[in-house]
Design an enzyme around this catalytic site. Structure first.
Site, PDB file in Angstrom:
ATOM      1  CG  ASP A  33      -1.950  -0.969   1.183  1.00 51.73           C
ATOM      2  OD1 ASP A  33      -2.456  -1.229   0.088  1.00 51.73           O
ATOM      3  OD2 ASP A  33      -2.395  -1.503   2.094  1.00 51.73           O
ATOM      4  CG  HIS A 222      22.156   5.017 -17.940  1.00 49.92           C
ATOM      5  ND1 HIS A 222      21.322   4.811 -18.746  1.00 49.92           N
ATOM      6  CD2 HIS A 222      22.663   6.229 -18.127  1.00 49.92           C
ATOM      7  CE1 HIS A 222      21.213   6.074 -19.578  1.00 49.92           C
ATOM      8  NE2 HIS A 222      21.911   6.918 -19.043  1.00 49.92           N
ATOM      9  CG  ASP A 239      25.446  12.262 -13.585  1.00 52.65           C
ATOM     10  OD1 ASP A 239      24.794  13.164 -13.237  1.00 52.65           O
ATOM     11  OD2 ASP A 239      25.511  11.631 -14.763  1.00 52.65           O
ATOM     12  CG  ASP A 250      22.377  16.165 -15.348  1.00 56.38           C
ATOM     13  OD1 ASP A 250      23.109  15.435 -14.772  1.00 56.38           O
ATOM     14  OD2 ASP A 250      22.292  16.037 -16.720  1.00 56.38           O
ATOM     15  CG  HIS A 322      28.098   9.919 -23.459  1.00 59.25           C
ATOM     16  ND1 HIS A 322      27.936  11.440 -23.050  1.00 59.25           N
ATOM     17  CD2 HIS A 322      28.653   9.412 -22.273  1.00 59.25           C
ATOM     18  CE1 HIS A 322      28.815  11.553 -22.358  1.00 59.25           C
ATOM     19  NE2 HIS A 322      29.437  10.502 -21.616  1.00 59.25           N
ATOM     20  CG  HIS A 326      20.612  16.037 -21.609  1.00 59.68           C
ATOM     21  ND1 HIS A 326      19.935  16.540 -20.610  1.00 59.68           N
ATOM     22  CD2 HIS A 326      21.736  15.227 -20.936  1.00 59.68           C
ATOM     23  CE1 HIS A 326      20.699  16.390 -19.475  1.00 59.68           C
ATOM     24  NE2 HIS A 326      21.475  15.553 -19.554  1.00 59.68           N
ATOM     25  CG  HIS A 333      17.732  13.201 -20.365  1.00 59.34           C
ATOM     26  ND1 HIS A 333      18.198  12.081 -21.070  1.00 59.34           N
ATOM     27  CD2 HIS A 333      18.628  13.702 -19.574  1.00 59.34           C
ATOM     28  CE1 HIS A 333      19.388  11.738 -20.510  1.00 59.34           C
ATOM     29  NE2 HIS A 333      19.764  12.836 -19.928  1.00 59.34           N
ATOM     30  CD  GLU A 356      25.809  14.781 -20.124  1.00 58.80           C
ATOM     31  OE1 GLU A 356      25.821  14.062 -19.544  1.00 58.80           O
ATOM     32  OE2 GLU A 356      24.401  15.148 -20.154  1.00 58.80           O
ATOM     33  CE1 TYR A 360      31.908   7.806 -18.785  1.00 60.34           C
ATOM     34  CE2 TYR A 360      32.039   8.424 -21.119  1.00 60.34           C
ATOM     35  CZ  TYR A 360      31.549   8.631 -19.795  1.00 60.34           C
ATOM     36  OH  TYR A 360      30.801   9.840 -19.664  1.00 60.34           O
ATOM     37  NE  ARG A 377      28.624  11.633 -16.930  1.00 55.71           N
ATOM     38  CZ  ARG A 377      28.249  10.543 -16.783  1.00 55.71           C
ATOM     39  NH1 ARG A 377      29.154   9.472 -17.585  1.00 55.71           N
ATOM     40  NH2 ARG A 377      27.628   9.979 -15.764  1.00 55.71           N
ATOM     41  CD  GLU A 379      25.893  16.360 -16.698  1.00 53.81           C
ATOM     42  OE1 GLU A 379      25.932  15.180 -15.876  1.00 53.81           O
ATOM     43  OE2 GLU A 379      24.722  16.138 -17.297  1.00 53.81           O
TER      44      GLU A 379
END
Ligand code: GLY
Ligand code: MN
Ligand code: MN
Length: 408
Positions: A33, A222, A239, A250, A322, A326, A333, A356, A360, A377, A379
């Site tokens: 619930d 991710h 990130d 971001d 990538h 964005h 996004h 960003e 890698y 990275r 960003e």
């Protein structure tokens, strides 16, 4: 702008007989619930400012009608106070307010008066009811108009985005300092808790699931498990950004957990930083939105060739797979087109984009082991201004010396 002005601005772009139908997100059950905290759909929030679930807004040049949950003292004991029908007229500036369970009786009448219907299916709990009311009538895309409005940020939206950036920056700084202190056996989730506490303290929440990735996890784009231990010599890629009144920051920073970049980490980091700075520098009104990616990719490609990691003619996407940014706003996004027909569109004042780039490098026989498991990275969030751009997140260190000094 207040939601009323946004509705008027939207309607001014549509034909006189247009009717706009927009619904909010469904309540999501987590288990049993218990619900996830409710978050309105961004289109709905932007046009109404209303944060209750089970709501549909319908408006034209003649009326603003809202369907919402009725007062229910028994339910309100469990779920909290509802605005209710009587207060909706005044509080939400509506001309008509109906209980949501009258949607199927009232909406067809409003639809009948309209010449053009604007509605986007969002996989929302109420979509099926709306579709039933439409009874096969043809609809036009609402997003096509609305998302172009959302793409150009108003001054009050920029204030909220700056606030989200500032809170996120503060948390990133704490993480850089505390990750070093806790070097012996610190887990990624302990770093997440620094952000949790800082965001909650400021009545903000995570704008997206945090990525706190030590060592080789930094090469998983991710990575959200955040459950591994940090080892001496590891880089930590973070990130994480918060949301304030719906508006997101971001931010990504990458730093060594022991406060000192190794020679190999330093080499790769400098390439990413140079790519990011050059990509940001090109952003100004009139520049095509693909330019930062083109610039960043070129610098990264050359940097990896200079280090012997990439050969001329090799595919860069094995190390940089990538895009370079964005749109950012109510959604991380965010909405808004990137193309104008077949052409890349140009930046305009008031747009906010992330920048960003990253590199890698996974284990590979073809690469010197000193570069293995380096995932980096950087960003930032960039507002397009009349004289170029302004970096909302510029207060957060990213030069190697500045990071090492902060971690001392
Ligand atoms: N944090 C999600 C992204 O950088 O796109
Ligand atoms: Mn991003
Ligand atoms: Mn990000």
């Amino acid at each position: 702008m207040i939601p009323k002005n946004r509705r008027e601005k939207l309607l001014s772009q549509l034909d006189d007989g247009a009717l706009v139908i927009v619904s909010t997100n469904p309540q999501q059950y987590r288990n049993g619930d218990t619900h996830y905290p409710f978050r309105p759909h961004s289109d709905f929030w932007y046009l109404t400012g209303f944060k209750e679930p089970e709501t549909v807004a319908v408006f034209s040049k003649k009326h603003y009608t809202i369907f919402l949950q009725e007062k229910n003292p028994a339910r309100e004991i469990w779920d909290g106070e509802r605005l209710g029908i009587a207060k909706a007229l005044q509080t939400l500036d509506a001309n008509q307010a109906y209980p949501i369970n009258e949607l199927k009786a009232q909406l067809p009448l409003l639809i009948k008066e309209a010449t053009t219907l604007y509605y986007d299916f969002k996989a929302c709990a109420l979509d099926n009811d709306i579709i039933e009311c439409l009874d096969g009538a043809k609809t036009q895309s609402l997003g096509e108009h609305l998302h172009e409005m959302r793409l150009i940020k108003e001054d009050n939206e920029i204030v909220l985005m700056q606030k989200a950036a500032d809170i996120s920056i503060q948390a990133h700084q704490l993480a850089m300092q505390q990750a070093k202190i806790g070097l012996a056996g610190l887990f990624e989730y302990e770093v997440v808790s620094i952000f949790d506490a800082e965001f909650r303290k400021n009545n903000a929440e995570h704008a997206y699931t945090p990525i706190v990735a030590g060592g080789k996890n930094g090469c998983i784009l991710h990575y959200i498990k955040n459950d591994q231990v940090l080892n001496e010599g590891d880089l930590l890629l973070i990130d994480v950004g918060c949301e304030v009144e719906g508006y997101a920051a971001d931010i990504t920073r990458t730093f060594p957990v022991d406060g000192k970049f190794s020679q190999a980490q330093r080499q790769i980091y400098q390439i990413v930083l140079e790519a990011q700075l050059a990509a940001i520098a090109c952003i100004k009104p009139g520049e095509v939105v693909i330019k930062p990616h083109q610039i960043a990719s070129k610098i990264i490609q050359q940097g990896l060739i200079d280090l012997g990691i990439l050969q001329t003619g090799d595919d860069l996407s094995q190390f940089y797979m990538h895009g370079t940014g964005h749109w950012l706003g109510l959604d991380v996004h965010d909405v808004g087109r990137y193309q104008q027909g077949k052409q890349h569109r140009q930046y305009e004042i008031g747009m906010v984009t992330t920048v960003e780039p990253g590199i890698y490098i996974r284990k590979s026989d073809k690469i010197d082991p000193e570069y293995w498991d380096i995932g980096i990275r950087i960003e930032d969030d960039v507002l397009v201004t009349d004289n170029g751009n302004s970096v909302l997140t510029k207060a957060l260190v990213k030069e190697i010396d500045d990071i090492e000094n902060l971690m001392k």
